[in-house]
Design a protein around this motif. Structure first.
Motif, PDB file in Angstrom:
ATOM      1  N   VAL A  26      13.293  57.481  76.810  1.00  0.00           N
ATOM      2  CA  VAL A  26      11.798  57.226  76.925  1.00  0.00           C
ATOM      3  C   VAL A  26      11.647  57.698  78.913  1.00  0.00           C
ATOM      4  O   VAL A  26      12.441  56.796  79.726  1.00  0.00           O
ATOM      5  CB  VAL A  26      11.733  55.957  76.681  1.00  0.00           C
ATOM      6  N   GLN A  27      10.550  58.017  79.112  1.00  0.00           N
ATOM      7  CA  GLN A  27      10.051  58.081  80.285  1.00  0.00           C
ATOM      8  C   GLN A  27       9.128  57.450  80.870  1.00  0.00           C
ATOM      9  O   GLN A  27       8.159  57.365  80.267  1.00  0.00           O
ATOM     10  CB  GLN A  27      10.421  60.227  80.591  1.00  0.00           C
ATOM     11  N   GLY A  28       9.901  56.926  82.000  1.00  0.00           N
ATOM     12  CA  GLY A  28       8.801  55.760  83.003  1.00  0.00           C
ATOM     13  C   GLY A  28       7.480  55.926  83.708  1.00  0.00           C
ATOM     14  O   GLY A  28       8.078  57.201  84.261  1.00  0.00           O
ATOM     15  N   PRO A  63      10.182  53.904 101.833  1.00  0.00           N
ATOM     16  CA  PRO A  63      10.854  52.560 102.590  1.00  0.00           C
ATOM     17  C   PRO A  63       9.148  51.594 102.697  1.00  0.00           C
ATOM     18  O   PRO A  63       9.781  50.258 102.731  1.00  0.00           O
ATOM     19  CB  PRO A  63      10.884  52.883 104.152  1.00  0.00           C
ATOM     20  N   GLN A  64       8.206  51.668 103.128  1.00  0.00           N
ATOM     21  CA  GLN A  64       7.709  50.978 103.252  1.00  0.00           C
ATOM     22  C   GLN A  64       6.729  49.854 102.289  1.00  0.00           C
ATOM     23  O   GLN A  64       6.770  48.505 102.674  1.00  0.00           O
ATOM     24  CB  GLN A  64       6.010  51.834 103.929  1.00  0.00           C
ATOM     25  N   ALA A  65       7.148  50.694 101.647  1.00  0.00           N
ATOM     26  CA  ALA A  65       6.917  49.609 100.489  1.00  0.00           C
ATOM     27  C   ALA A  65       7.992  47.746  99.952  1.00  0.00           C
ATOM     28  O   ALA A  65       7.111  47.337  99.699  1.00  0.00           O
ATOM     29  CB  ALA A  65       6.731  50.217  98.457  1.00  0.00           C
ATOM     30  N   ALA A  86      20.790  67.475  95.877  1.00  0.00           N
ATOM     31  CA  ALA A  86      19.343  66.614  96.793  1.00  0.00           C
ATOM     32  C   ALA A  86      18.621  66.189  96.405  1.00  0.00           C
ATOM     33  O   ALA A  86      18.573  64.512  97.268  1.00  0.00           O
ATOM     34  CB  ALA A  86      19.425  67.800  97.772  1.00  0.00           C
ATOM     35  N   PRO A  87      17.437  66.440  95.722  1.00  0.00           N
ATOM     36  CA  PRO A  87      16.314  65.556  95.576  1.00  0.00           C
ATOM     37  C   PRO A  87      17.464  64.515  94.343  1.00  0.00           C
ATOM     38  O   PRO A  87      16.799  63.047  94.757  1.00  0.00           O
ATOM     39  CB  PRO A  87      15.837  66.360  93.989  1.00  0.00           C
ATOM     40  N   SER A  88      18.573  64.529  93.678  1.00  0.00           N
ATOM     41  CA  SER A  88      18.775  63.547  93.472  1.00  0.00           C
ATOM     42  C   SER A  88      19.366  62.396  93.858  1.00  0.00           C
ATOM     43  O   SER A  88      19.214  61.496  94.276  1.00  0.00           O
ATOM     44  CB  SER A  88      20.053  63.767  92.365  1.00  0.00           C
ATOM     45  N   MET A 120      15.103  58.079  99.227  1.00  0.00           N
ATOM     46  CA  MET A 120      13.802  57.588 100.008  1.00  0.00           C
ATOM     47  C   MET A 120      12.768  57.353  99.108  1.00  0.00           C
ATOM     48  O   MET A 120      12.166  56.275  99.175  1.00  0.00           O
ATOM     49  CB  MET A 120      13.584  58.944 100.609  1.00  0.00           C
ATOM     50  N   HIS A 121      12.513  58.253  98.449  1.00  0.00           N
ATOM     51  CA  HIS A 121      11.241  57.672  98.051  1.00  0.00           C
ATOM     52  C   HIS A 121      10.864  57.185  95.782  1.00  0.00           C
ATOM     53  O   HIS A 121       9.787  56.309  96.025  1.00  0.00           O
ATOM     54  CB  HIS A 121      10.270  59.705  97.955  1.00  0.00           C
ATOM     55  N   GLY A 122      11.935  57.825  95.944  1.00  0.00           N
ATOM     56  CA  GLY A 122      12.598  56.979  93.882  1.00  0.00           C
ATOM     57  C   GLY A 122      11.682  55.728  94.098  1.00  0.00           C
ATOM     58  O   GLY A 122      12.390  54.579  94.956  1.00  0.00           O
ATOM     59  N   ALA A 123      11.102  55.083  93.215  1.00  0.00           N
ATOM     60  CA  ALA A 123      10.815  53.166  92.969  1.00  0.00           C
ATOM     61  C   ALA A 123      10.118  53.148  94.038  1.00  0.00           C
ATOM     62  O   ALA A 123       9.329  52.438  94.925  1.00  0.00           O
ATOM     63  CB  ALA A 123      11.744  53.033  92.676  1.00  0.00           C
ATOM     64  N   GLY A 124       9.424  54.099  94.929  1.00  0.00           N
ATOM     65  CA  GLY A 124       8.148  53.927  96.139  1.00  0.00           C
ATOM     66  C   GLY A 124       8.434  54.066  98.055  1.00  0.00           C
ATOM     67  O   GLY A 124       9.738  53.906  97.752  1.00  0.00           O
TER      68      GLY A 124
HETATM   69  C1  FAD Z   1      12.923  62.792  92.969  1.00  0.00           C
HETATM   70  C2  FAD Z   1      11.649  61.698  93.078  1.00  0.00           C
HETATM   71  C3  FAD Z   1      11.846  61.012  91.216  1.00  0.00           C
HETATM   72  C4  FAD Z   1      11.071  60.234  91.291  1.00  0.00           C
HETATM   73  N1  FAD Z   1      10.676  59.612  90.267  1.00  0.00           N
HETATM   74  C5  FAD Z   1      10.056  59.055  89.455  1.00  0.00           C
HETATM   75  C6  FAD Z   1       9.673  58.666  87.891  1.00  0.00           C
HETATM   76  O1  FAD Z   1      10.998  59.114  86.842  1.00  0.00           O
HETATM   77  N2  FAD Z   1       8.750  58.139  87.673  1.00  0.00           N
HETATM   78  C7  FAD Z   1       7.706  57.811  88.136  1.00  0.00           C
HETATM   79  O2  FAD Z   1       6.379  57.242  88.287  1.00  0.00           O
HETATM   80  N3  FAD Z   1       7.815  58.014  90.196  1.00  0.00           N
HETATM   81  C8  FAD Z   1       8.439  59.030  90.060  1.00  0.00           C
HETATM   82  N4  FAD Z   1       9.095  59.123  91.523  1.00  0.00           N
HETATM   83  C9  FAD Z   1       7.144  58.630  92.475  1.00  0.00           C
HETATM   84  C10 FAD Z   1       8.097  57.625  94.199  1.00  0.00           C
HETATM   85  O3  FAD Z   1       8.108  56.684  93.367  1.00  0.00           O
HETATM   86  C11 FAD Z   1       7.372  58.168  94.753  1.00  0.00           C
HETATM   87  O4  FAD Z   1       7.632  59.675  95.223  1.00  0.00           O
HETATM   88  C12 FAD Z   1       6.276  57.259  95.988  1.00  0.00           C
HETATM   89  O5  FAD Z   1       6.125  55.718  95.542  1.00  0.00           O
HETATM   90  C13 FAD Z   1       6.857  57.519  96.823  1.00  0.00           C
HETATM   91  O6  FAD Z   1       4.954  57.994  96.819  1.00  0.00           O
HETATM   92  P1  FAD Z   1       4.397  59.641  96.966  1.00  0.00           P
HETATM   93  O7  FAD Z   1       5.557  60.479  96.789  1.00  0.00           O
HETATM   94  O8  FAD Z   1       2.744  59.890  96.508  1.00  0.00           O
HETATM   95  O9  FAD Z   1       4.528  59.788  98.471  1.00  0.00           O
HETATM   96  P2  FAD Z   1       3.317  58.697  99.159  1.00  0.00           P
HETATM   97  O10 FAD Z   1       2.952  57.785  98.832  1.00  0.00           O
HETATM   98  O11 FAD Z   1       1.998  60.184  99.315  1.00  0.00           O
HETATM   99  O12 FAD Z   1       4.034  58.899 100.439  1.00  0.00           O
HETATM  100  C14 FAD Z   1       4.204  59.533 101.853  1.00  0.00           C
HETATM  101  C15 FAD Z   1       4.252  58.203 103.142  1.00  0.00           C
HETATM  102  O13 FAD Z   1       2.806  58.274 103.190  1.00  0.00           O
HETATM  103  C16 FAD Z   1       2.931  56.674 103.120  1.00  0.00           C
HETATM  104  N5  FAD Z   1       2.230  56.129 102.601  1.00  0.00           N
HETATM  105  C17 FAD Z   1       1.468  56.249 101.788  1.00  0.00           C
HETATM  106  N6  FAD Z   1       0.297  55.665 101.030  1.00  0.00           N
HETATM  107  C18 FAD Z   1      -0.622  54.294 102.573  1.00  0.00           C
HETATM  108  C19 FAD Z   1      -1.507  54.295 102.748  1.00  0.00           C
HETATM  109  N7  FAD Z   1      -2.371  54.051 101.785  1.00  0.00           N
HETATM  110  N8  FAD Z   1      -1.117  53.721 103.823  1.00  0.00           N
HETATM  111  C20 FAD Z   1      -0.201  54.242 104.438  1.00  0.00           C
HETATM  112  N9  FAD Z   1       0.994  55.074 104.855  1.00  0.00           N
HETATM  113  C21 FAD Z   1       1.181  55.225 102.756  1.00  0.00           C
HETATM  114  C22 FAD Z   1       4.083  56.297 102.581  1.00  0.00           C
HETATM  115  O14 FAD Z   1       4.968  54.698 103.370  1.00  0.00           O
HETATM  116  C23 FAD Z   1       5.146  57.196 102.997  1.00  0.00           C
HETATM  117  O15 FAD Z   1       6.052  56.798 104.014  1.00  0.00           O
HETATM  118  C24 FAD Z   1       9.500  59.833  91.677  1.00  0.00           C
HETATM  119  C25 FAD Z   1       9.914  60.515  93.260  1.00  0.00           C
HETATM  120  C26 FAD Z   1      10.498  61.335  93.501  1.00  0.00           C
HETATM  121  C27 FAD Z   1      11.054  61.830  94.814  1.00  0.00           C
END
Ligand code: FAD
Length: 488
Positions: free
Chosen positions: A146-148, A454-456, A440-442, A448-452
């Motif tokens: 299952v993909q989340g 850093p600010q989250a 490197a993405p893994s 950095m971004h997976g599950a949110g």
């Molecule tokens: C390799 C990889 C695998 C992933 N796998 C999954 C997955 O399987 N399923 C899934 O659902 N998601 C997945 N994600 C998504 C991941 O949860 C998001 O990348 C993450 O939540 C950040 O969202 P974004 O990439 O849109 O970046 P943004 O939300 O655009 O963030 C970029 C920057 O902008 C800032 N920012 C964003 N919004 C605001 C705001 N309103 N106000 C101020 N600052 C803001 C952030 O803090 C950050 O510094 C994956 C991401 C990556 C990179």
């Protein structure tokens, strides 16, 4: 049905007729595509370990829904110990694949949706939880992947979903029918989406009044009509199309992300688990994030172990392994991965039971874990680059090594202490793969971004840190508030 073997999982994907696009072309047989196959192999490893007696206790469990033996990746966490086992399993799989093995997102989503649907029904008298349990039994009994699917493409991050110029920038319900709903939008960066049998769709952020159509949670088969996968590029991905395997680094395994487009996809009601209950978007997002931020305390240390092993081997090849600064840096690398793992384990042991009966990790610890994950793999990569030497980015290709005319020079000038050029090149290529190449993405950007981003995590750490208790302790010791009376 019994747990699938790795081969049965791979074969089962051949029956999934997903619409997959890569480099601008439609891919009919994605299972055997050289760019995609390593990512399928990585998930296959999660199926393989379920049959290894040594790992059975970590990789499988007894389902609380069916009483049968199921994969941990489709099971509910019914105790803190279940979560500890999950993290240990993830570390082992990180070591065996050296990359993201993709199946955790679904597991973490399943657990978040299970507890949230229970609470929606409790408040609204809906039937989401029973529906979800039926769907989960189907997943468990067929041992499906299952993909989340949480992250929406989001457009202007400063606007609410319903305020976007284009209403489709967040997945939303466009039609409610007697037999189900129709959804439209796209989920970004979907890990392992092409390799999964099903996707579990969740809202991406806390929805408010006006966002009702966007508060949607549902499950659908990956090859549903209207679903399109546009494969994400990875640095050096075309190396996988070349002859030989040295330049790929980790030729057998890899991660995968794709943009998942949902173009008016029909979902029958028995697969809908939230539809308009905006106040429950926050629990599902926070619980998924908690589970997933804690998961990184398993997989990233496991991948880090491989990087440390490769770096250490390079110091042997270069004849510097005994130098004090080298030993110190290797110890530092081990300190970093163990800190990540310790946080992941701490989040599990301090977990708590939800109303539905499954367990959640400690939210503060899970966020601290993931905050470290946004930093430490970068430091680990820096140390690996330091110790491996500049050849990391200047090694000749495998073609040069094999060339009848110049191969002898590569052999002669790239050999190292006790090893030939090929072994040294393979190890350098593996480090290259993990720190800025294919995987490197893994290891980095996903950290950095997976599950949110850093600010989250910072926001959650701020919320969970109980500052009043800390201030009270300080006031007491400073003598501002009455001090402790030891005679009581
Ligand atoms: C390799 C990889 C695998 C992933 N796998 C999954 C997955 O399987 N399923 C899934 O659902 N998601 C997945 N994600 C998504 C991941 O949860 C998001 O990348 C993450 O939540 C950040 O969202 P974004 O990439 O849109 O970046 P943004 O939300 O655009 O963030 C970029 C920057 O902008 C800032 N920012 C964003 N919004 C605001 C705001 N309103 N106000 C101020 N600052 C803001 C952030 O803090 C950050 O510094 C994956 C991401 C990556 C990179």
């Amino acid at each position: 049905m019994a747990l699938k073997t790795a081969q049965q999982y791979i074969d089962s994907l051949r029956k999934v007729k997903s619409d997959v696009w890569l480099f601008g072309e439609k891919i009919d047989n994605f299972v055997d595509h050289p760019v995609i196959r390593p990512s399928i192999n990585a998930i296959a490893m999660t199926y393989k370990v379920a049959h290894e007696p040594e790992w059975e206790d970590l990789a499988t469990t007894t389902s609380n829904l069916t009483g049968e033996k199921v994969s941990r990746f489709s099971a509910l966490f019914m105790s803190c110990d279940d979560m500890v086992k999950k993290v240990k399993l993830q570390r082992m799989l990180g070591q065996r694949t050296g990359c993201c093995f993709q199946r955790c997102v679904g597991m973490d989503a399943i657990n978040a949706v299970y507890s949230t649907t229970f609470e929606i029904d409790e408040k609204h008298g809906t039937k989401y939880h029973e529906r979800f349990k039926e769907w989960l039994k189907y997943i468990q009994q067929n041992d499906l992947c299952v993909q989340g699917a949480m992250t929406d493409v989001k457009g202007d991050r400063g606007l609410r979903p319903h305020e976007q110029e284009d209403p489709d920038l967040f997945v939303h319900v466009v039609e409610k029918r007697d037999d189900g709903i129709v959804i439209r939008g796209a989920k970004a960066h979907q890990t392992g989406s092409v390799n999964s049998h099903e996707m579990l769709i969740m809202p991406t952020l806390t929805m408010r009044e006006g966002d009702e159509d966007y508060a949607v949670c549902c499950a659908l088969p990956s090859d549903s009509k209207g679903v399109h996968f546009i494969y994400g590029r990875q640095s050096c991905d075309k190396r996988k199309l070349e002859e030989g395997d040295i330049d790929v680094g980790n030729a057998m395994f890899g991660g995968q992300e794709a943009l998942t487009v949902l173009d008016d996809v029909f979902v029958p009601w028995d697969r809908v688990f939230m539809c308009g209950e905006v106040e429950f978007s926050n629990p599902v997002v926070e619980r998924f994030a908690g589970n997933h931020r804690q998961s990184y305390g398993g997989c990233k240390p496991g991948i880090g172990d491989v990087l440390i092993g490769a770096t250490s081997a390079m110091t042997d090849y270069n004849g510097v392994a005994k130098a004090s600064h080298v030993r110190d840096k290797i110890a530092e690398m081990n300190h970093l991965v163990e800190t990540l793992h310790a946080c992941g384990l701490a989040a599990c042991t301090q977990g708590s039971k939800t109303k539905a009966g499954n367990y959640q990790p400690d939210i503060l610890m899970a966020n601290v874990c993931k905050m470290n994950v946004t930093r430490f793999p970068y430091e680990l990569s820096r140390l690996a680059e330091d110790l491996a030497g500049g050849a990391l980015v200047t090694i000749p290709s495998e073609c040069d090594l094999r060339n009848p005319e110049i191969g002898k020079y590569v052999q002669k000038y790239f050999k190292a202490k006790d090893v030939g050029a090929e072994e040294r090149m393979r190890m350098l290529s593996l480090i290259n793969n993990m720190t800025f190449g294919l995987n490197a993405p893994s290891y980095r950007t996903e950290s950095m971004h997976g599950a949110g981003s850093p600010q989250a995590m910072k926001v959650m750490i701020e919320r969970q840190s109980n500052m009043e208790t800390k201030k009270k302790a300080a006031r007491k010791l400073a003598g501002i508030d009455p001090r402790e009376n030891l005679e009581d």
